[in-house]
Design a protein around this motif. Structure first.
Motif, PDB file in Angstrom:
ATOM      1  N   SER A   1       5.306  10.755  -4.723  1.00 44.43           N
ATOM      2  CA  SER A   1       4.683  10.374  -3.450  1.00 44.43           C
ATOM      3  C   SER A   1       5.685   9.686  -2.525  1.00 44.43           C
ATOM      4  CB  SER A   1       3.458   9.476  -3.647  1.00 44.43           C
ATOM      5  OG  SER A   1       2.414  10.176  -4.282  1.00 44.43           O
ATOM      6  N   HIS A   2       6.177   8.547  -2.915  1.00 47.76           N
ATOM      7  CA  HIS A   2       7.163   7.829  -2.104  1.00 47.76           C
ATOM      8  C   HIS A   2       7.788   6.756  -2.970  1.00 47.76           C
ATOM      9  CE1 HIS A   2       4.500   4.309  -1.783  1.00 47.76           C
ATOM     10  NE2 HIS A   2       3.508   5.177  -1.576  1.00 47.76           N
TER      11      HIS A   2
ATOM     12  N   VAL B   1       5.089   9.782   2.853  1.00 42.74           N
ATOM     13  CA  VAL B   1       5.951  10.387   1.829  1.00 42.74           C
ATOM     14  C   VAL B   1       7.417  10.255   2.211  1.00 42.74           C
ATOM     15  CG1 VAL B   1       6.606  12.587   0.762  1.00 42.74           C
ATOM     16  CG2 VAL B   1       4.186  11.976   0.994  1.00 42.74           C
TER      17      VAL B   1
ATOM     18  N   LYS C   1       0.837  -1.198   0.000  1.00 42.01           N
ATOM     19  CA  LYS C   1       0.000   0.000   0.000  1.00 42.01           C
ATOM     20  C   LYS C   1       0.875   1.253   0.000  1.00 42.01           C
ATOM     21  CE  LYS C   1      -3.475  -2.837   0.697  1.00 42.01           C
ATOM     22  NZ  LYS C   1      -4.357  -3.239  -0.416  1.00 42.01           N
ATOM     23  N   TYR C   2       0.217   2.403  -0.105  1.00 42.31           N
ATOM     24  CA  TYR C   2       0.936   3.670   0.031  1.00 42.31           C
ATOM     25  C   TYR C   2       1.644   3.728   1.382  1.00 42.31           C
ATOM     26  CZ  TYR C   2      -1.779   5.674  -3.891  1.00 42.31           C
ATOM     27  OH  TYR C   2      -2.329   5.942  -5.097  1.00 42.31           O
ATOM     28  N   THR C   3       2.778   4.421   1.387  1.00 38.47           N
ATOM     29  CA  THR C   3       3.476   4.676   2.651  1.00 38.47           C
ATOM     30  C   THR C   3       3.520   6.187   2.883  1.00 38.47           C
ATOM     31  OG1 THR C   3       5.767   5.029   1.870  1.00 38.47           O
ATOM     32  CG2 THR C   3       5.000   2.755   2.034  1.00 38.47           C
TER      33      THR C   3
ATOM     34  N   SER D   1       8.892   2.790  -3.736  1.00 39.34           N
ATOM     35  CA  SER D   1       8.144   1.541  -3.627  1.00 39.34           C
ATOM     36  C   SER D   1       8.132   1.012  -2.197  1.00 39.34           C
ATOM     37  CB  SER D   1       8.775   0.500  -4.555  1.00 39.34           C
ATOM     38  OG  SER D   1       8.417  -0.809  -4.180  1.00 39.34           O
ATOM     39  N   SER D   2       6.961   0.646  -1.723  1.00 42.75           N
ATOM     40  CA  SER D   2       6.858   0.084  -0.371  1.00 42.75           C
ATOM     41  C   SER D   2       7.707  -1.177  -0.244  1.00 42.75           C
ATOM     42  CB  SER D   2       5.392  -0.231  -0.047  1.00 42.75           C
ATOM     43  OG  SER D   2       4.857  -1.165  -0.972  1.00 42.75           O
TER      44      SER D   2
END
Length: 399
Positions: free
Chosen positions: A269-270, A67, A63-65, A272-273
């Protein structure tokens, strides 16, 4: 009205990527090209790090992490800075990006206004001047003589500083020269910086773990009074054979880190998780593989130096770190190829090596220094031996 922004007119494609792409084209034609142009080691990512990435996938950590990066990774980065250099950073002073390259760009984009100047010692990594220009700043290139080990002298730094200077960029060990700044050399530069309170230091330490004949030092640790004016950049690409995972990080003044996170939040955004969990393993799970890597690179470096100094027209100093040599090719300038073409520049020589002898190197002009070529020794001993033998033959064929 042009579709393409005016600011891109001054930006050049990366010479390292261009030579690697050209070599790939020739290889697709069935030509046995040996590529020594890319800053990428031939070792695989350590198995434990790969397993951490696989566990992240299987554990649903996709999922998103945040930033700035996942908390466990930033904690591991904090501990690394503390253990290795005695540097103490709060977690919110640390940001994780898609490679050290993005961290550097975010810092420049967050801090530069039109007219701001960035002092860059040359030879330098191909992307530094263009990143400064893209961010709206003015790169101020300061030539560093081979007799000085390709390192910036305090008097040269002083001469380059103006009221518009905002950053000094330091890369040690250096790409492309392998030069490593000693503690005393950094202290001499720090003495200059103390007289100019408006200047910040961007310390690109991505090759930190790859040193051979010199001890590594970094500005924020050597000159604690400049800690608040220094952004220290690093990553796992080079030390941990994780180039494709794209994880870099930076630590520095909180207002700068917050501004960098703001930019990253509106762009990538960030990172890769999955890559972040793998990088956490690389930093916190023990890095015994680094000693093996360094021993292998040292053997390769010594082989390449010995071979290249046998080539007529080349002269190669011994680098202290990274995995590049930066030989002068001044001795071949003005000579003719068997086909009658005059070698007028280091770019001509690099193309001669590629087209006639199937060895891909990068001309020094891409690193703001001529006449030199950069050779990566992040390849097998067998390939390095074959490549150097071809380079010796290529030089012998000039008249």
């Amino acid at each position: 009205m042009s579709l393409i922004a005016e600011r891109l007119r001054a930006i050049r494609p990366s010479e390292t990527k261009a030579m690697t792409a050209r070599a790939a084209e020739l290889r697709e034609q069935g030509i046995d090209v040996i590529t020594l142009s890319q800053g990428e080691r031939d070792f695989d990512t350590p198995a434990a790090v790969c397993e951490a990435g696989i566990r992240a996938i299987r554990g649903g950590r996709t999922k998103y992490t945040a930033v700035a990066g996942i908390k466990p990774l930033r904690q591991a980065i904090r501990e690394s800075f503390s253990c290795d250099h005695g540097l103490d950073y709060a977690l919110d002073q640390i940001t994780v990006g898609c490679g050290a390259k993005q961290v550097v760009f975010n810092a420049l984009f967050a801090s530069l206004d039109p007219g701001d100047e960035v002092v860059i010692p040359t030879p330098c990594w191909v992307s530094y001047p263009d990143m400064v220009a893209l961010a709206g700043g003015k790169p101020v290139l300061v030539a560093c003589d081979e007799l000085d080990g390709f390192k910036l002298r305090p008097e040269a730094l002083e001469a380059a500083i103006t009221p518009q200077t905002k950053w000094l960029m330091l890369n040690s060990p250096c790409n492309p020269t392998g030069a490593v700044y000693s503690r005393s050399e950094l202290l001499a530069l720090a003495a200059v910086l103390r007289r100019h309170a408006q200047i910040y230091v961007l310390s690109d330490d991505i090759y930190e773990k790859l040193t051979y004949d010199a001890d590594f030092a970094t500005m924020a640790a050597v000159a604690p009074d400049l800690y608040g004016r220094t952004l220290t950049v690093n990553g796992v690409s080079k030390a941990d054979a994780m180039t494709g995972w794209r994880v870099g990080y930076g630590a520095g003044p909180l207002p700068l880190i917050e501004a960098m996170n703001l930019i990253q939040g509106q762009t990538s955004s960030h990172t890769s998780s999955i890559s972040q969990y793998a990088a956490n393993e690389a930093l916190s799970g023990g890095r015994d593989h680094i000693d093996e890597f360094v021993r292998a690179f040292l053997e390769r470096r010594d082989l390449v130096i010995s071979k290249l100094n046998q080539a007529d027209g080349l002269s190669c100093r011994v680098p202290d770190g990274a995995f590049y040599v930066f030989p002068s090719c001044a001795g071949v300038i003005g000579k003719r190829t068997p086909g009658g073409k005059v070698i007028e520049t280091d770019a001509d020589f690099a193309m001669y090596l590629l087209d006639a002898f199937a060895v891909a190197v990068v001309p020094g002009s891409g690193f703001m220094a001529s006449p030199y070529i950069r050779i990566s020794y992040a390849s097998s001993l067998a390939d390095l031996t074959r490549a150097c033998d071809r380079i010796i033959a290529a030089c012998a064929g000039l008249s």
